[in-house]
Design a protein around this motif. Structure first.
Motif, PDB file in Angstrom:
ATOM      1  N   MET A   1      19.158 -48.826 -23.408  1.00 50.60           N
ATOM      2  CA  MET A   1      19.303 -48.023 -22.228  1.00 50.60           C
ATOM      3  C   MET A   1      18.645 -48.762 -21.060  1.00 50.60           C
ATOM      4  O   MET A   1      17.562 -49.294 -21.184  1.00 50.60           O
ATOM      5  CB  MET A   1      18.636 -46.674 -22.470  1.00 50.60           C
ATOM      6  N   ALA A   2      19.327 -48.782 -19.939  1.00 52.00           N
ATOM      7  CA  ALA A   2      18.838 -49.500 -18.749  1.00 52.00           C
ATOM      8  C   ALA A   2      17.946 -48.591 -17.908  1.00 52.00           C
ATOM      9  O   ALA A   2      18.233 -47.411 -17.728  1.00 52.00           O
ATOM     10  CB  ALA A   2      20.037 -49.975 -17.927  1.00 52.00           C
ATOM     11  N   TRP A   3      16.876 -49.163 -17.372  1.00 54.42           N
ATOM     12  CA  TRP A   3      15.883 -48.422 -16.599  1.00 54.42           C
ATOM     13  C   TRP A   3      15.545 -49.151 -15.305  1.00 54.42           C
ATOM     14  O   TRP A   3      15.818 -50.331 -15.158  1.00 54.42           O
ATOM     15  CB  TRP A   3      14.598 -48.248 -17.416  1.00 54.42           C
ATOM     16  N   ARG A   4      14.915 -48.417 -14.394  1.00 56.67           N
ATOM     17  CA  ARG A   4      14.387 -48.988 -13.156  1.00 56.67           C
ATOM     18  C   ARG A   4      13.261 -48.088 -12.679  1.00 56.67           C
ATOM     19  O   ARG A   4      13.115 -46.951 -13.134  1.00 56.67           O
ATOM     20  CB  ARG A   4      15.472 -49.072 -12.090  1.00 56.67           C
ATOM     21  N   LEU A   5      12.457 -48.599 -11.747  1.00 56.62           N
ATOM     22  CA  LEU A   5      11.464 -47.744 -11.115  1.00 56.62           C
ATOM     23  C   LEU A   5      12.175 -46.696 -10.271  1.00 56.62           C
ATOM     24  O   LEU A   5      13.225 -46.988  -9.677  1.00 56.62           O
ATOM     25  CB  LEU A   5      10.556 -48.565 -10.200  1.00 56.62           C
ATOM     26  N   HIS A   6      11.631 -45.509 -10.201  1.00 61.76           N
ATOM     27  CA  HIS A   6      12.168 -44.487  -9.310  1.00 61.76           C
ATOM     28  C   HIS A   6      12.054 -45.013  -7.876  1.00 61.76           C
ATOM     29  O   HIS A   6      11.107 -45.737  -7.538  1.00 61.76           O
ATOM     30  CB  HIS A   6      11.366 -43.192  -9.471  1.00 61.76           C
ATOM     31  N   ALA A   7      12.999 -44.653  -7.042  1.00 58.71           N
ATOM     32  CA  ALA A   7      13.020 -45.151  -5.656  1.00 58.71           C
ATOM     33  C   ALA A   7      11.777 -44.762  -4.872  1.00 58.71           C
ATOM     34  O   ALA A   7      11.415 -45.443  -3.910  1.00 58.71           O
ATOM     35  CB  ALA A   7      14.268 -44.630  -4.943  1.00 58.71           C
ATOM     36  N   GLN A   8      11.092 -43.698  -5.272  1.00 60.21           N
ATOM     37  CA  GLN A   8       9.902 -43.254  -4.551  1.00 60.21           C
ATOM     38  C   GLN A   8       8.601 -43.749  -5.184  1.00 60.21           C
ATOM     39  O   GLN A   8       7.528 -43.262  -4.848  1.00 60.21           O
ATOM     40  CB  GLN A   8       9.872 -41.729  -4.466  1.00 60.21           C
ATOM     41  N   ARG A  82      19.211 -46.124 -15.257  1.00 62.10           N
ATOM     42  CA  ARG A  82      20.119 -46.694 -14.261  1.00 62.10           C
ATOM     43  C   ARG A  82      21.429 -47.018 -14.943  1.00 62.10           C
ATOM     44  O   ARG A  82      21.490 -47.139 -16.175  1.00 62.10           O
ATOM     45  CB  ARG A  82      19.533 -47.931 -13.599  1.00 62.10           C
ATOM     46  N   ASP A  83      22.457 -47.152 -14.140  1.00 67.19           N
ATOM     47  CA  ASP A  83      23.750 -47.561 -14.686  1.00 67.19           C
ATOM     48  C   ASP A  83      23.652 -48.994 -15.150  1.00 67.19           C
ATOM     49  O   ASP A  83      23.153 -49.858 -14.411  1.00 67.19           O
ATOM     50  CB  ASP A  83      24.854 -47.459 -13.615  1.00 67.19           C
ATOM     51  N   PRO A  84      24.084 -49.289 -16.386  1.00 68.74           N
ATOM     52  CA  PRO A  84      24.048 -50.678 -16.841  1.00 68.74           C
ATOM     53  C   PRO A  84      24.988 -51.536 -16.019  1.00 68.74           C
ATOM     54  O   PRO A  84      26.049 -51.102 -15.608  1.00 68.74           O
ATOM     55  CB  PRO A  84      24.499 -50.603 -18.303  1.00 68.74           C
ATOM     56  N   SER A  85      24.534 -52.742 -15.752  1.00 67.62           N
ATOM     57  CA  SER A  85      25.385 -53.655 -14.979  1.00 67.62           C
ATOM     58  C   SER A  85      25.522 -54.984 -15.652  1.00 67.62           C
ATOM     59  O   SER A  85      24.880 -55.319 -16.556  1.00 67.62           O
ATOM     60  CB  SER A  85      24.842 -53.840 -13.577  1.00 67.62           C
TER      61      SER A  85
END
Length: 85
Positions: A1-8, A82-85
């Motif tokens: 599963m793809a992840w990222r930091l929250h925008a805030q 996040r959506d995988p790219s």
């Protein structure tokens, strides 16, 4: 599963790792391991959290404390899918 930091979420480097601050929830998290910090920062560059950890130098299989920290970051909204790219 793809992840990222929250925008805030902002990351402030510290000698022990980093501080994460979520401007929306006002939550503060401490990353007490520089390798975990590197993994969290590189989440957008990898298809999975495990791949980010391995690339950051975290041993594979990922230790339970690191996996637990990532799970807590996800539960508290510091990192988000996040959506995988």
């Amino acid at each position: 599963m793809a992840w990222r930091l929250h925008a805030q979420v902002a990351v402030r480097p510290e000698p022990f790792g980093a501080l994460l601050y979520h401007f929306g929830t006002r939550r503060l998290s401490f990353l007490k391991d520089p390798l975990l910090t590197d993994a969290v920062r590189s989440l957008p560059d990898h298809a999975t959290a495990r791949a980010a950890c391995v690339a950051a130098g975290v041993p594979d299989p990922v230790p339970a404390d690191v996996a637990g920290a990532l799970e807590t970051l996800a539960q508290t909204g510091m990192i988000v899918r996040r959506d995988p790219s």
